[in-house]
Design a protein around this motif. Structure first.
Motif, mmCIF file in Angstrom:
data_model
loop_
_atom_site.group_PDB
_atom_site.id
_atom_site.type_symbol
_atom_site.label_atom_id
_atom_site.label_comp_id
_atom_site.label_asym_id
_atom_site.label_seq_id
_atom_site.Cartn_x
_atom_site.Cartn_y
_atom_site.Cartn_z
ATOM 1 N N THR A 13 0.845 -1.197 0.000
ATOM 2 C CA THR A 13 0.000 0.000 0.000
ATOM 3 C C THR A 13 0.876 1.241 0.000
ATOM 4 O O THR A 13 2.096 1.167 0.086
ATOM 5 N N GLY A 14 0.239 2.380 -0.089
ATOM 6 C CA GLY A 14 0.854 3.668 0.180
ATOM 7 C C GLY A 14 2.104 4.007 -0.599
ATOM 8 O O GLY A 14 2.179 3.826 -1.818
ATOM 9 N N ILE A 15 3.105 4.496 0.121
ATOM 10 C CA ILE A 15 4.323 4.996 -0.513
ATOM 11 C C ILE A 15 5.058 3.886 -1.245
ATOM 12 O O ILE A 15 5.541 4.081 -2.360
ATOM 13 N N TYR A 84 5.501 1.483 10.137
ATOM 14 C CA TYR A 84 4.165 1.831 10.627
ATOM 15 C C TYR A 84 4.338 2.701 11.858
ATOM 16 O O TYR A 84 5.451 2.875 12.363
ATOM 17 N N GLU A 180 -0.710 11.163 2.998
ATOM 18 C CA GLU A 180 -2.022 10.520 3.152
ATOM 19 C C GLU A 180 -1.986 9.106 2.583
ATOM 20 O O GLU A 180 -2.024 8.899 1.374
ATOM 21 N N THR A 181 -1.906 8.137 3.470
ATOM 22 C CA THR A 181 -1.903 6.726 3.091
ATOM 23 C C THR A 181 -2.730 5.964 4.121
ATOM 24 O O THR A 181 -3.430 6.563 4.940
ATOM 25 N N GLU A 182 -2.614 4.633 4.118
ATOM 26 C CA GLU A 182 -3.269 3.832 5.153
ATOM 27 C C GLU A 182 -2.486 3.861 6.467
ATOM 28 O O GLU A 182 -2.891 3.243 7.449
ATOM 29 N N PHE A 183 -1.359 4.565 6.473
ATOM 30 C CA PHE A 183 -0.534 4.701 7.675
ATOM 31 C C PHE A 183 -1.373 5.187 8.853
ATOM 32 O O PHE A 183 -1.278 4.652 9.969
ATOM 33 N N ASP A 218 -1.489 11.660 9.535
ATOM 34 C CA ASP A 218 -1.075 11.744 8.123
ATOM 35 C C ASP A 218 -1.917 12.715 7.305
ATOM 36 O O ASP A 218 -1.817 12.740 6.086
ATOM 37 N N GLN A 225 0.554 13.482 -1.240
ATOM 38 C CA GLN A 225 0.159 12.149 -1.662
ATOM 39 C C GLN A 225 1.404 11.275 -1.823
ATOM 40 O O GLN A 225 2.512 11.772 -2.026
ATOM 41 N N PRO A 226 1.238 9.954 -1.745
ATOM 42 C CA PRO A 226 2.406 9.064 -1.822
ATOM 43 C C PRO A 226 3.184 9.186 -3.130
ATOM 44 O O PRO A 226 4.395 8.940 -3.152
#
Length: 277
Positions: A13-15, A84, A180-183, A218, A225-226
């Motif tokens: 996910t994310g970055i 995380y 902004e991620t699922e972090f 975040d 954004q990532p």
């Protein structure tokens, strides 16, 4: 000339996910890894080689490195992305949870560095990109465990850069502000692991999803954004003379300000924040 190769951790996910795509689009041979291989299906369809890699396992790290060498004979870049955030007042974070935070965010990077360095030294070049954070050079209430892991990354990376310079290896630190991620979602879930004491009401107000959403994780001021972080990582990997550290997002001035403003002033500001939330 064959395409350069990159090994990336935490691509589910994310970055990490965005960075794997960015490297693939830039023409690199990408080894995208994650503890959950099923999260990598779309990256495999996009042309990446995918593999299971839990950064807390030295065996996983060595297996992926050997697979890359068997197929391509070299590793040009390692991007240590996995991480995380553990939330909680320092007193309420169980030691086991702090140990896990360090195992993933810090020791995980060390395992991958140890796995790739012998081969980079032999080939006489390479780039290691370690994910840190602006919290690797400053702190914020309620995120002491996470910041501790990132301060450790900063120290390890700065030391490593000097140690391997003789072998033509570049070592770079990436320091994002809020992304902004699922972090943020996972970080909020870690509150369930705390040993509550009823001594830190401000923390539970500050990290109340209904009250402030993820504003202090975040989705803070100036969050990016990532894909923006991914651009910077690729830039660092492709540079013949990369910067030692890259601050991503409009936070560079605040990081530098932290070196000028006395700790007492910073602490007073955080005290006011806790009081008036």
């Amino acid at each position: 000339m064959d395409s350069p190769t990159v090994l990336i951790t935490g691509c589910g996910t994310g970055i990490g996910h965005a960075t794997a795509r960015a490297f693939e689009e830039a023409g690199w041979e990408v080894y995208a890894t994650d503890p959950d291989p099923e999260a990598l299906t779309d990256l495999e369809e996009a042309g990446c080689t995918t593999a299971k890699l839990d950064v807390t396992s030295a065996e996983d790290a060595e297996a992926v490195v050997e697979a890359m060498l068997d197929e391509h004979g070299r590793i040009d870049c390692l991007y240590n992305n996995t991480g995380y955030g553990q939330l909680g007042p320092v007193e309420e974070v169980p030691t086991d949870e702090l140990r896990e935070q360090l195992d993933v965010n810090f020791l995980g990077q060390h395992r991958l560095v140890r796995a790739v360095l012998p081969h980079m030294r032999e080939q006489g070049e390479g780039t290691i990109v370690n994910m840190a954070s602006i919290y690797g050079r400053t702190v914020f209430p309620g995120q002491g465990a996470y910041a501790s892991s990132k301060w450790a990354v900063e120290a390890l990376t700065d030391t490593l850069r000097v140690e391997v310079d003789d072998y033509g290896i570049d070592v770079v630190t990436i320091e994002p502000g809020p992304v902004e991620t699922e972090f943020g979602e996972r970080a909020l879930e870690t509150k369930e692991d705390l040993e509550t004491t009823d001594a830190y009401d401000w923390f539970y107000r500050m990290y109340d999803e209904k009250r402030y959403d993820r504003r202090f994780i975040d989705r803070g001021i100036g969050y990016v954004q990532p894909e923006r972080v991914a651009e910077v990582v690729v830039e660092a990997a492709e540079s013949e003379d990369p910067q030692r550290r890259y601050v991503v997002g409009p936070w560079k001035a605040l990081v530098y300000l932290g070196y000028v403003v006395p700790d007492s002033v910073r602490d007073r500001v955080y005290g006011l924040l806790k009081r008036f939330l």
